[in-house]
Design a protein around this motif. Structure first.
Motif, PDB file in Angstrom:
ATOM      1  N   GLY A  43      24.596  23.477  64.666  1.00  0.00           N
ATOM      2  CA  GLY A  43      25.096  24.845  64.814  1.00  0.00           C
ATOM      3  C   GLY A  43      24.453  25.778  63.802  1.00  0.00           C
ATOM      4  N   GLN A  44      24.341  25.313  62.551  1.00  0.00           N
ATOM      5  CA  GLN A  44      23.711  26.136  61.507  1.00  0.00           C
ATOM      6  C   GLN A  44      22.241  26.381  61.818  1.00  0.00           C
ATOM      7  OE1 GLN A  44      24.501  23.973  57.905  1.00  0.00           O
ATOM      8  NE2 GLN A  44      26.556  24.858  57.659  1.00  0.00           N
ATOM      9  N   SER A  78      20.887  26.374  64.735  1.00  0.00           N
ATOM     10  CA  SER A  78      20.840  27.291  65.875  1.00  0.00           C
ATOM     11  C   SER A  78      21.050  28.736  65.421  1.00  0.00           C
ATOM     12  CB  SER A  78      21.906  26.890  66.889  1.00  0.00           C
ATOM     13  OG  SER A  78      21.949  27.802  67.950  1.00  0.00           O
ATOM     14  N   ARG A  79      22.020  28.950  64.530  1.00  0.00           N
ATOM     15  CA  ARG A  79      22.256  30.315  64.018  1.00  0.00           C
ATOM     16  C   ARG A  79      21.050  30.824  63.220  1.00  0.00           C
ATOM     17  NH1 ARG A  79      27.349  28.101  63.493  1.00  0.00           N
ATOM     18  NH2 ARG A  79      27.058  27.548  61.300  1.00  0.00           N
ATOM     19  N   GLN A  80      20.477  29.935  62.410  1.00  0.00           N
ATOM     20  CA  GLN A  80      19.297  30.329  61.632  1.00  0.00           C
ATOM     21  C   GLN A  80      18.124  30.660  62.559  1.00  0.00           C
ATOM     22  OE1 GLN A  80      18.906  30.971  58.462  1.00  0.00           O
ATOM     23  NE2 GLN A  80      21.012  30.448  57.951  1.00  0.00           N
ATOM     24  N   ASP A 129      18.407  31.822  65.580  1.00  0.00           N
ATOM     25  CA  ASP A 129      18.717  33.131  66.163  1.00  0.00           C
ATOM     26  C   ASP A 129      18.414  34.251  65.175  1.00  0.00           C
ATOM     27  OD1 ASP A 129      19.526  31.871  68.464  1.00  0.00           O
ATOM     28  OD2 ASP A 129      21.687  31.996  68.000  1.00  0.00           O
ATOM     29  N   ARG A 130      18.803  34.050  63.906  1.00  0.00           N
ATOM     30  CA  ARG A 130      18.521  35.071  62.878  1.00  0.00           C
ATOM     31  C   ARG A 130      17.026  35.280  62.713  1.00  0.00           C
ATOM     32  NH1 ARG A 130      22.549  33.245  57.997  1.00  0.00           N
ATOM     33  NH2 ARG A 130      24.504  33.672  59.070  1.00  0.00           N
TER      34      ARG A 130
END
Length: 135
Positions: free
Chosen positions: A46-47, A49-51, A53-54
């Motif tokens: 999840g982390q 994936s968020r990174q 996206d960022r």
């Protein structure tokens, strides 16, 4: 033979229970560790994936910034070209005016020369001796 089978089954059950008692705590601990690892892996995914996206958003913003910068550069080039075009247009108009004045001056000089030539011819005609008329 029934007794032997029962004893054999009983021994097998006792042996299985002993093995199970001996290894069960380690297997349960391993299962707990695997569940923790799976949970941590999901958290890390999840982390990541968020990174991702960022990072993707940052790249998009960088591309937008680069496009804005390029737009400003091209706008400045366009303004410089417009100024050059206006300057060239003004210079061209000045040159055309000078050419027109020069042409008019040359025509006026040619007219004056032609008039002077005509006057000279007329003067020469008047100076030529004419026979007198007899009456």
């Amino acid at each position: 033979m029934v007794d032997e089978d029962e004893v054999s089954n009983s021994n097998i059950n006792l042996l299985a229970s002993a093995v199970l008692k001996n290894h069960e705590p380690r297997l349960l601990a391993a299962e707990d560790c695997l569940q923790d690892l799976t949970a941590n892996q999901d958290l890390l995914m999840g982390q990541v994936s968020r990174q991702t996206d960022r990072l993707s958003d940052a790249i998009k913003h960088t591309q937008v910034y680069e496009m804005v910068t390029q737009t400003k550069i091209y706008q400045n080039k366009l303004l410089r070209l417009q100024k050059e075009m206006i300057d060239l247009s003004e210079r061209s108009q000045k040159i055309k005016k000078r050419a027109l004045k020069l042409q008019q001056s040359k025509q006026h000089e040619a007219l004056l020369r032609e008039q002077a030539k005509d006057r000279e011819l007329e003067r020469e005609k008047q100076l030529i001796a004419r026979p007198a008329k007899r009456n």
